[in-house]
Design a protein around this motif. Structure first.
Motif, PDB file in Angstrom:
ATOM      1  N   SER A   1       0.829  -1.213   0.000  1.00  0.00           N
ATOM      2  CA  SER A   1       0.000   0.000   0.000  1.00  0.00           C
ATOM      3  C   SER A   1       0.857   1.254   0.000  1.00  0.00           C
ATOM      4  N   VAL A   2       1.918   1.235   0.804  1.00  0.00           N
ATOM      5  CA  VAL A   2       2.764   2.425   0.859  1.00  0.00           C
ATOM      6  C   VAL A   2       3.435   2.645  -0.497  1.00  0.00           C
ATOM      7  N   ILE A   3       3.934   1.571  -1.103  1.00  0.00           N
ATOM      8  CA  ILE A   3       4.574   1.726  -2.414  1.00  0.00           C
ATOM      9  C   ILE A   3       3.579   2.286  -3.431  1.00  0.00           C
ATOM     10  N   MET A   4       2.362   1.732  -3.423  1.00  0.00           N
ATOM     11  CA  MET A   4       1.353   2.227  -4.375  1.00  0.00           C
ATOM     12  C   MET A   4       1.060   3.704  -4.132  1.00  0.00           C
ATOM     13  N   LEU A   5       1.007   4.070  -2.883  1.00  0.00           N
ATOM     14  CA  LEU A   5       0.712   5.460  -2.540  1.00  0.00           C
ATOM     15  C   LEU A   5       1.809   6.376  -3.074  1.00  0.00           C
ATOM     16  N   LEU A   6       3.068   5.949  -2.887  1.00  0.00           N
ATOM     17  CA  LEU A   6       4.179   6.765  -3.361  1.00  0.00           C
ATOM     18  C   LEU A   6       4.171   6.844  -4.884  1.00  0.00           C
ATOM     19  N   VAL A   7       3.921   5.707  -5.519  1.00  0.00           N
ATOM     20  CA  VAL A   7       3.845   5.708  -6.993  1.00  0.00           C
ATOM     21  C   VAL A   7       2.724   6.642  -7.452  1.00  0.00           C
ATOM     22  N   PHE A   8       1.601   6.555  -6.757  1.00  0.00           N
ATOM     23  CA  PHE A   8       0.475   7.421  -7.087  1.00  0.00           C
ATOM     24  C   PHE A   8       0.892   8.891  -7.011  1.00  0.00           C
ATOM     25  N   ALA A   9       1.602   9.227  -5.937  1.00  0.00           N
ATOM     26  CA  ALA A   9       2.037  10.616  -5.767  1.00  0.00           C
ATOM     27  C   ALA A   9       2.943  11.044  -6.918  1.00  0.00           C
ATOM     28  N   VAL A  10       3.888  10.183  -7.278  1.00  0.00           N
ATOM     29  CA  VAL A  10       4.817  10.513  -8.352  1.00  0.00           C
ATOM     30  C   VAL A  10       4.064  10.728  -9.670  1.00  0.00           C
ATOM     31  N   VAL A  11       3.136   9.822  -9.963  1.00  0.00           N
ATOM     32  CA  VAL A  11       2.418   9.905 -11.230  1.00  0.00           C
ATOM     33  C   VAL A  11       1.542  11.158 -11.280  1.00  0.00           C
ATOM     34  N   VAL A  12       0.908  11.464 -10.150  1.00  0.00           N
ATOM     35  CA  VAL A  12       0.055  12.657 -10.115  1.00  0.00           C
ATOM     36  C   VAL A  12       0.899  13.920 -10.314  1.00  0.00           C
ATOM     37  N   VAL A  13       2.073  13.934  -9.699  1.00  0.00           N
ATOM     38  CA  VAL A  13       2.927  15.111  -9.864  1.00  0.00           C
ATOM     39  C   VAL A  13       3.370  15.249 -11.325  1.00  0.00           C
ATOM     40  N   THR A  14       3.688  14.113 -11.948  1.00  0.00           N
ATOM     41  CA  THR A  14       4.042  14.160 -13.368  1.00  0.00           C
ATOM     42  C   THR A  14       2.901  14.769 -14.177  1.00  0.00           C
ATOM     43  N   PHE A  15       1.689  14.382 -13.831  1.00  0.00           N
ATOM     44  CA  PHE A  15       0.511  14.914 -14.512  1.00  0.00           C
ATOM     45  C   PHE A  15       0.398  16.426 -14.300  1.00  0.00           C
ATOM     46  N   LEU A  16       0.623  16.844 -13.065  1.00  0.00           N
ATOM     47  CA  LEU A  16       0.561  18.286 -12.779  1.00  0.00           C
ATOM     48  C   LEU A  16       1.625  19.039 -13.571  1.00  0.00           C
ATOM     49  N   VAL A  17       2.798  18.426 -13.708  1.00  0.00           N
ATOM     50  CA  VAL A  17       3.867  19.064 -14.486  1.00  0.00           C
ATOM     51  C   VAL A  17       3.433  19.205 -15.947  1.00  0.00           C
ATOM     52  N   ASP A  18       2.768  18.176 -16.457  1.00  0.00           N
ATOM     53  CA  ASP A  18       2.269  18.251 -17.832  1.00  0.00           C
ATOM     54  C   ASP A  18       1.288  19.406 -18.005  1.00  0.00           C
ATOM     55  N   ILE A  19       0.434  19.594 -17.003  1.00  0.00           N
ATOM     56  CA  ILE A  19      -0.507  20.717 -17.067  1.00  0.00           C
ATOM     57  C   ILE A  19       0.263  22.038 -17.042  1.00  0.00           C
ATOM     58  N   ALA A  20       1.290  22.063 -16.193  1.00  0.00           N
ATOM     59  CA  ALA A  20       2.073  23.292 -16.072  1.00  0.00           C
ATOM     60  C   ALA A  20       2.770  23.633 -17.396  1.00  0.00           C
ATOM     61  N   TYR A  21       3.203  22.604 -18.123  1.00  0.00           N
ATOM     62  CA  TYR A  21       3.789  22.852 -19.448  1.00  0.00           C
ATOM     63  C   TYR A  21       2.833  23.668 -20.307  1.00  0.00           C
ATOM     64  N   ALA A  22       1.597  23.191 -20.343  1.00  0.00           N
ATOM     65  CA  ALA A  22       0.603  23.828 -21.197  1.00  0.00           C
ATOM     66  C   ALA A  22       0.343  25.259 -20.748  1.00  0.00           C
TER      67      ALA A  22
END
Lengths: 315, 569, 277
Positions: A284-305
Motif C-alpha cells: 500500500s505504501v509503495i502504491m501510494l508513493l507511486v500514485f504521488a509521483v504519477v500525479v505530480v508528473t501529470f501536474l507538471v504536464d498541465i504546467a507545461y501547457a
C-alpha cells in the motif's frame, strides 16, 4: 487543450494500473507466509489456516488483487497483518509527517534555487556566478543523510536550537510541528536546490541565446529586463521537468532522512513492515508513493501547457 | 549632418577582428543598402549599432547618432534609444518572436517601454500598426500567438514592433532571405511604403544585389570586415569599376557553360494545364515520338529515366475532436512527370508546395499513398538496386555529412547499394577518382568534414553522389546555401559533370534565377500539384499560369543600367 | 589562455584526478591495505587520527583508511555495474524507439519508461529487498533498473533530431537499413552525450548506494561500504565525529570528481560549447 489533458489523464490511469500489477505480482512471490510468520513457528496448522482465511490469504491471487485495488478506490487499504489495524489509518498518520516534510523541502529548494539561478545567469562569468556554481557543485555531491548528521550535531546537539529527532505531532500546534521538520527539510532541500539552481542557470543561458531575446533587446529592453520578461518563462520548461522529478526524489529521500531524525513517517513504516513481513502495508505504501509521483508528473504536464501556448494546441 | 555615422568602427570577438575601420554615413530618410557575402561583417555592423554584439566582443571607433555617441552610453541610456529612435528587423522570423507571449503583448511592450501611455492606448496603437503592416485586427487580433502565424506574417509582426514608435532609422538585416519569393516582394514593398509614410532612414542589409538595387539610393559593399566601396547606387552599379563588385555581379547571374546539351529538346507544348491527365497523355505521346532518338544506344523498349505517374503523398493531419478521424494532409496531389537521360529539369515552388515531399518519395524515403515512381521502367518499390541510378545532393553543406567519419568513408557510402562487393583497394581508387573529378585532391579522403568550407563540402556531396555512376542526380536546393561566387563555381562543376558523365539533373529550388540559368525544362509546383511545365525559357518568358506569372514577377531583377554583360573586361 | 583550456584546468583535470585517486585506492586495496579490515581490535577503538591509523579507528578498532579503501570497491562496483545495466538496456531501447519514431514500438518503449520512472530507485530497492532480502546485488539491480529509462530517454531524444539530418537521409538513399544506420551513424554521434551522462549516473549511483547501505538495503556486513560506515557512526557523532567525517568526505569528493569530470568532458567533447560559455 482539453484533449491534451484527457490524453495525459489516460496515460496516468494506465501507468497506475500497470504499476499496481507490478507491485502486486512482485510482492506475491515473496517467500515466507505472513500468517505463519505472525503466529511463530510453534503455531498449529489449524490456527494458521484460520488466520489465513481471516486475512483473506486463502483466496485466489486474482480475487485478492481485485479486492486490494477495489479497496484502494474506496480508501480501504486492507488490514495490517501485524497490528490488525486498518492500513489506511496507519498510512494517514504517517503521511501527516512525510507529505509536509516533502512539500516543505520542495518549497525550500525552489525558494533557494530561483534567486541563485537568476543571479548566476544574469552575472554569467562574474564573481557571483562563480560562487553560486562552486556552492552548487558541492551541494550536488553531498549525501543528504550525511549532511543531516552534521545539522543534528551542530544545531541540535551543540547549539540546541532544534531537537535532534522525533516528532511531537501536529496536536502541539503548527509551528511546533514545523520546527521539528526544519532540519530534515533543510537536509533534503540542499542537494535538490543545487541541482535546480544549475538547471535554471543553464536553461536561462540557453534561452538568452535565442533570437527572440535579441529581438527584445532591440526593442529597448536591458539585459536584465529581457531576462525577466522574455527568458524566464521560456526557461521554465526544463525547470518544471526537474521539479517534477525532484518531487519523487524528495519522497524517496524523505524515507532515508526520516531514519536520521527518527521521524514517524512512511519511511519508517515501510522498513518496519518489511522486517515484520507485513506485506499489505508495504504494497500500500509503495502504491501510494507511486500514485504521488504519477500525479505530480501529470501536474507538471498541465504546467507545461500553462507556460507554453504551443502545447495547448490541438493534439 | 548625417543621421548615423560610423567612424573608424572596428570590432573584434575574442581577439579575432571582424570589422576593420568602417566609415559609413546614413542621412535622414534615405535607404542605404549593405551588400556582402557570408563573413563580410554586414550583420555584425548592424549588431554593433544596436549594441547587441555577442559575448566577448570589443569595439573601437565611434557610432554617432543624432549627436550622441552610442557606444559611450550606458546600457540604460542606450536601451532608451533602441526600439524608439533606432529599431531593427531580423532575418529569421520563425524564431524572432517570443513563443510564449501573444503578438499583441510583444508590440504593446515595445510601445509602453518608451512611451508613458495607458495600456488601452498602447493596444490601440499596436492594433493600428499591425493593420498598417498588413495584419488587420479582425483577422489577426492581438491575442494571437506567434506559432499561429506563417513566416511572412511573423515578419510583419516584427516589422510592426520596429515601426510602432516611428523610428528615425530602421535596420533590416536580410529581412526577406528566409521568405518565399512572393512574400519577399510583399515585405519589401511594405518596408518601402513604411519608410515613405514615416520618413525614416532604412539600412537594408542583404546578400542579394537585385533586392538592394531596387530599394536603395546608396550602397556599401563589404567583404571580410572591410568596406570595399560605397557611394550612390546608380553610378556604382553602372560602372562596376571595382573588381570585387564586378565579380559579385558576374557570379550572381552566372550562366554555366552547358555545351553538350541534349541535342533534342523535349518539345513540350502544353503549358499552364491544371489537369494532369492531359499532361501525362502528352508526355506519353512525346515519349513515343522521341523514343527512337533517346534509346539510340540501347535496344528494345524505351522507358524514361525517371517516370512519376499520378503520385499522391499524404501525411496524417491533426485529429478533429476526441474520437474524430484525422484528416490527411495531401502534400503531393496527383503529380506526373518524366525526366529523360541527360536532361536537366527544374522543379520550382515556394515552401509548403510539396517539393520536398516529392523529393523524398523519389528517393524512396517515404511511401506514396498511391501512384508510381519508376526508374528506367522499374518501380522503385522493387528494392534499392533500382534506386542506384538516382543519387542526391542536399542543401545544407554542414548537415549532409556524418561529422565522425572521414571523407573516404563518407564518399564511399553509396557503394553499399551495389550488389557486388567492392574491395577496399577499389574503394580507395574510386574515391580518389571522384574527389579529383569534383576538383578536390585525392589526399582529401583522409580528412574529416569539418576541415572543408561550405563550397568544398558541396563538392564532396557531389563526389558521393557520383561514385556509383548514377544516371540522375536530385539536387535538393543544392546551391541555395552557398554564397554567389561559390555557387557559380559549383554550378560550373555540375554542368561539366553532366557533359562528361551524361547525367540528368532534377534541380529542385526556390531560386528562380538559378533554375532559369541551368535547366532545360521546368515544372512549377503549387499546393501539391504541378501547375505549369515547359521549356525553361518559354515558361519564364511567357508564363501562362497565374501563379507562375506572380512568381516570375516577384523575382527581384537588377535594374537595366546594371548588367555585367555590357561591360566586358 | 583559450576558453577551452581554462575549462580543462577548472573541471576536467581536477575531476579526473579525484576519480583516479579513488579508483586507484580501490585497486590497491586488492593487494594492500594498511590494516586488515576484518580483524576487530576493541582495545584500539575510536582512536582519533594518528601516526599509525592515519584516519583513526572505528568502534570495533578497525582502521578507517583501510575500510575506506575496501569500501571504495563496493561503491565503485555497484555504481559501475548499475551504469552498465542502464547503458546496455537503455541505449538499444532508445535507438530502437527513435528508429520506429511515432509508431507503436516507440510508444510502447516510452510508456514502459514512464512506468519505471514512476518508481524511484529507493522503492525498487525496497521491493527487491522485500522479496530477496538485503544485499549489494539488490542495490545494483535497483539502481540499474532506475538507470535504464534515463539512458533510453536520452538516447531517443538525441537520436530523433539526428534522424532528420541530411546525412542520415544520404545513408538511407545508399540503401542502409535502420539498424545499420543506428549503429553506424546515430551511435557515434551520441557517444559524447552518453559518456557524459554515464559519469553523471555513476556519481548518482555512488550516492544511491551510500543511501541504500545507510538504511541497510545495500551491502551487508562484513563487506565494508561507505554508507554502512556512516550508519554505524551515526550514534557516535558526539563522541567521535571523525567516524562520520571521513566516509562522508570520501563520498563527497568522489561524486564531486565524477561531476567535474562529466562537466569537463562535455565541454571538451562538444566543440559547440567550447566556443561559448
Amino acid at each position: 487543450m482539453l484533449l491534451y489533458l484527457l490524453k495525459r489523464l489516460f496515460s496516468l490511469i494506465v501507468t497506475l494500473f500497470v504499476a499496481s500489477l507490478v507491485v502486486f505480482v512482485v510482492l506475491e512471490v515473496v517467500p515466507g507466509d505472513p500468517a505463519s510468520y505472525m503466529l511463530g513457528i510453534n503455531a498449529s496448522a489449524d490456527t494458521v489456516a484460520a488466520l489465513k482465511s481471516e486475512l483473506g490469504l486463502d483466496q485466489s491471487r486474482f480475487a485478492r488483487y481485485i479486492q486490494w485495488v477495489g479497496g484502494m478506490f474506496q480508501g480501504d487499504f486492507g488490514t495490517s497483518y501485524t497490528y490488525r489495524t486498518p492500513v489506511a489509518e496507519m498510512v494517514r498518520e504517517r503521511l501527516n509527517v512525510s507529505l509536509p516534510l516533502t512539500l516543505f523541502a520542495l518549497t525550500l529548494a525552489i525558494v533557494l534555487a530561483f534567486p541563485a539561478g537568476l543571479l548566476a545567469a544574469s552575472r554569467r562569468g562574474g564573481a557571483a556566478d562563480s560562487v553560486v556554481m562552486a556552492i552548487t557543485q558541492l551541494g550536488v555531491a553531498i549525501p543528504n543523510f550525511w549532511f543531516a548528521m552534521w545539522l543534528v550535531l551542530l544545531f541540535a546537539i551543540k547549539w540546541q536550537w532544534f531537537s535532534a529527532g522525533g516528532f511531537p505531532g501536529w496536536g502541539e500546534g503548527f509551528f511546533v510541528g514545523m520546527k521539528a521538520l526544519v532540519l530534515p527539510a533543510v537536509a533534503l532541500a540542499l542537494p535538490q536546490a543545487s541541482i535546480l539552481t544549475r538547471v535554471l542557470r543553464s536553461s536561462l543561458l540557453d534561452v538568452l541565446n535565442e533570437d527572440y531575446v535579441r529581438t527584445a533587446r532591440a526593442k529597448g529592453l536591458t539585459r536584465r529586463q529581457a531576462l525577466w520578461r522574455h527568458a524566464l518563462r521560456n526557461a521554465m520548461i526544463p525547470v518544471l521537468t526537474i521539479i517534477g522529478l525532484q518531487f519523487s526524489f524528495l519522497l524517496a529521500g524523505a524515507i532515508i532522512i526520516e531514519n536520521v531524525f527518527f521521524l514517524p513517517g512512511l519511511g519508517r513504516l515501510i522498513f518496519q513492515s518489511i522486517a515484520q513481513r507485513d506485506l499489505i502495508v508495504v504494497e500500500s505504501v509503495i502504491m501510494l508513493l507511486v500514485f504521488a509521483v504519477v500525479v505530480v508528473t501529470f501536474l507538471v504536464d498541465i504546467a507545461y501547457a500553462w507556460v507554453d501556448p504551443r502545447m495547448r494546441r490541438g493534439f | 549632418m548625417a543621421l548615423l555615422t560610423l567612424e573608424q568602427l572596428s570590432v573584434s570577438i575574442h581577439d579575432t577582428p571582424v570589422l576593420h575601420n568602417l566609415n559609413i554615413d546614413i542621412e535622414a530618410g534615405e535607404v542605404l543598402g549593405v551588400i556582402g557575402e557570408s563573413g563580410s561583417g554586414k550583420s555584425m555592423t548592424a549588431l554593433a549599432i544596436m549594441g547587441l554584439l555577442p559575448h566577448g566582443a570589443a569595439l573601437s571607433g565611434q557610432i554617432k547618432f543624432n549627436g550622441l555617441i552610442l557606444n559611450e552610453l550606458s546600457e540604460q541610456e542606450r536601451a532608451k534609444i533602441c526600439g524608439d529612435d533606432i529599431s531593427m528587423v531580423f532575418q529569421e522570423p520563425m524564431t524572432a518572436l517570443n513563443p510564449v507571449h501573444t503578438i499583441g503583448d510583444q508590440v504593446i511592450e515595445c510601445i509602453r517601454l518608451h512611451q508613458n501611455i495607458s495600456g488601452k492606448a498602447a493596444a490601440e496603437l499596436a492594433r493600428e500598426t499591425l493593420a498598417q503592416c498588413g495584419l488587420p485586427p479582425d483577422e489577426f487580433p492581438l491575442s494571437r500567438y506567434p506559432h499561429e502565424l506563417s513566416g511572412g506574417q511573423r515578419q510583419r509582426v516584427v516589422i510592426a514592433m520596429a515601426v510602432a514608435l516611428k523610428p528615425k532609422l530602421l535596420i533590416a538585416d536580410e529581412p526577406t532571405t528566409a521568405l518565399d519569393v512572393t512574400t519577399q516582394a510583399e515585405i519589401l514593398d511594405l518596408l518601402l511604403s513604411l519608410k515613405q509614410t514615416y520618413d525614416m532612414a532604412l539600412m537594408l542589409i542583404s546578400h542579394d544585389l537585385a533586392v538592394v538595387a531596387n530599394m536603395a539610393s546608396k550602397v556599401v559593399i563589404m567583404k571580410e570586415g572591410h568596406v570595399v566601396e560605397q557611394g550612390p547606387i546608380e553610378p556604382l552599379f553602372r560602372e562596376l569599376s571595382h573588381p570585387y563588385t564586378r565579380a559579385l555581379f558576374k557570379a550572381s547571374d552566372h550562366v554555366p557553360d552547358r555545351k553538350n546539351m541534349p541535342s533534342i529538346q523535349p518539345s513540350e507544348s502544353i503549358q499552364g494545364t491544371d489537369t494532369h491527365d492531359d499532361v501525362s497523355k502528352d508526355d506519353t505521346n512525346r515519349t513515343a515520338n522521341t523514343s527512337d532518338i533517346k534509346s539510340a544506344g540501347t535496344s528494345g523498349h524505351y522507358s524514361p529515366l525517371l517516370e512519376v505517374s499520378d503520385l499522391i503523398c499524404e501525411y496524417p493531419g491533426t485529429r478533429q475532436g476526441w474520437f474524430g478521424r484525422s484528416k490527411k494532409f495531401r502534400a503531393v496531389n496527383e503529380v506526373s512527370f518524366q525526366v529523360h537521360a541527360g536532361e536537366s529539369v527544374g522543379l520550382v515552388g515556394e515552401s509548403g508546395c510539396g517539393k520536398s515531399t516529392l523529393t523524398r518519395a523519389i528517393l524512396g524515403l517515404m511511401n506514396p499513398a498511391s501512384g508510381q515512381i519508376a526508374i528506367n521502367g522499374r518501380n522503385i518499390t522493387q528494392g534499392f538496386e533500382v534506386l542506384r541510378h538516382v543519387q542526391v545532393v542536399f542543401q545544407d553543406p554542414y548537415g549532409s555529412f556524418n561529422p565522425r567519419h572521414k571523407v573516404q568513408r563518407l564518399v564511399s557510402e553509396p557503394l553499399h547499394v551495389l550488389t557486388q562487393k567492392v574491395s577496399s583497394k577499389e574503394r580507395k581508387l574510386l574515391v580518389a577518382q571522384m574527389l579529383e573529378s569534383v576538383g578536390l585532391h585525392a589526399n582529401d579522403a583522409d580528412k574529416y568534414i569539418h576541415e572543408f568550407s561550405g563550397g568544398q563540402r558541396q563538392r564532396i556531396a557531389i563526389a558521393r553522389a557520383l561514385i556509383i555512376r548514377p544516371k540522375l542526380i536530385v539536387l535538393d536546393e543544392a546551391v541555395s546555401a552557398l554564397d554567389v561566387s561559390i555557387r557559380a563555381k559549383v554550378l560550373d562543376l555540375l554542368a561539366s559533370l553532366a557533359n562528361s558523365h551524361g547525367l540528368a539533373y532534377l534541380f529542385i529550388s526556390h531560386d528562380l534565377s538559378v533554375v532559369r540559368n541551368v535547366t532545360d525544362r521546368v515544372l512549377v509546383m503549387q499546393a501539391g500539384a504541378i501547375v505549369e511545365r515547359g521549356n525553361t525559357g518559354d515558361v519564364f518568358n511567357h508564363p501562362a499560369h497565374e501563379y507562375t506569372q506572380r512568381l516570375v514577377a516577384s523575382v527581384p531583377r537588377l535594374p537595366d543600367y546594371a548588367h555585367v554583360a555590357e561591360h566586358p573586361l | 589562455m583559450s576558453v577551452a583550456a581554462s575549462s580543462r584546468f577548472k573541471t576536467l583535470l581536477p575531476g579526473a584526478f579525484l576519480v583516479l585517486v579513488f579508483f586507484g585506492a580501490a585497486l590497491i586495496s586488492f593487494f594492500y591495505t594498511p590494516f586488515d579490515v576484518e580483524t576487530l581490535n576493541i582495545k584500539n577503538r575510536m582512536l582519533t587520527p594518528n601516526a599509525v591509523n592515519w584516519l583513526g579507528t572505528d568502534h570495533f578498532g578497525r582502521d578507517i583508511l583501510s575500510m575506506l579503501m575496501v569500501g571504495a570497491r563496493t561503491s565503485i562496483a555497484v555504481a559501475f555495474i548499475a551504469v552498465g545495466i542502464g547503458v546496455l538496456f537503455g541505449v538499444p531501447l532508445g535507438l530502437l524507439a527513435a528508429s520506429y519514431r511515432g509508431r507503436w514500438a516507440d510508444e510502447f518503449i516510452m510508456r514502459g519508461n514512464d512506468l519505471v520512472f514512476a518508481f524511484p530507485a529507493l522503492l525498487i530497492a525496497i521491493m527487491i529487498t522485500a522479496v530477496f532480502g538485503p544485499g549489494a546485488v539488490n542495490a545494483i539491480i535497483a539502481i540499474g533498473i532506475f538507470n535504464v529509462p534515463v539512458f533510453a530517454r536520452l538516447t531517443r531524444g538525441a537520436s530523433l533530431s539526428l534522424w532528420n539530418r541530411e546525412f542520415i537521409m544520404a545513408a538511407r538513399v545508399a540503401g542502409k537499413g535502420s539498424a545499420r544506420i543506428s549503429f553506424e551513424h546515430i551511435l557515434p554521434n551520441i557517444l559524447n552525450l552518453l559518456i557524459v551522462q554515464s559519469t553523471i549516473q555513476f556519481s548518482l549511483g555512488i550516492l544511491a548506494e551510500a543511501g541504500l547501505s545507510y538504511v541497510g538495503l545495500g551491502a551487508q556486513p562484513p563487506t565494508p561500504s561507505w554508507g554502512r560506515m556512516l550508519a554505524d557512526s551515526q550514534t557516535l557523532t558526539t563522541v567521535a565525529p571523525h567516524l562520520a567525517l571521513f566516509p562522508g568526505m570520501v563520498i563527497v569528493l568522489t561524486v564531486l570528481g565524477l561531476n567535474l569530470l562529466g562537466d569537463g568532458l562535455r565541454d571538451w567533447l562538444d566543440p559547440r560549447l567550447r566556443r561559448e560559455r
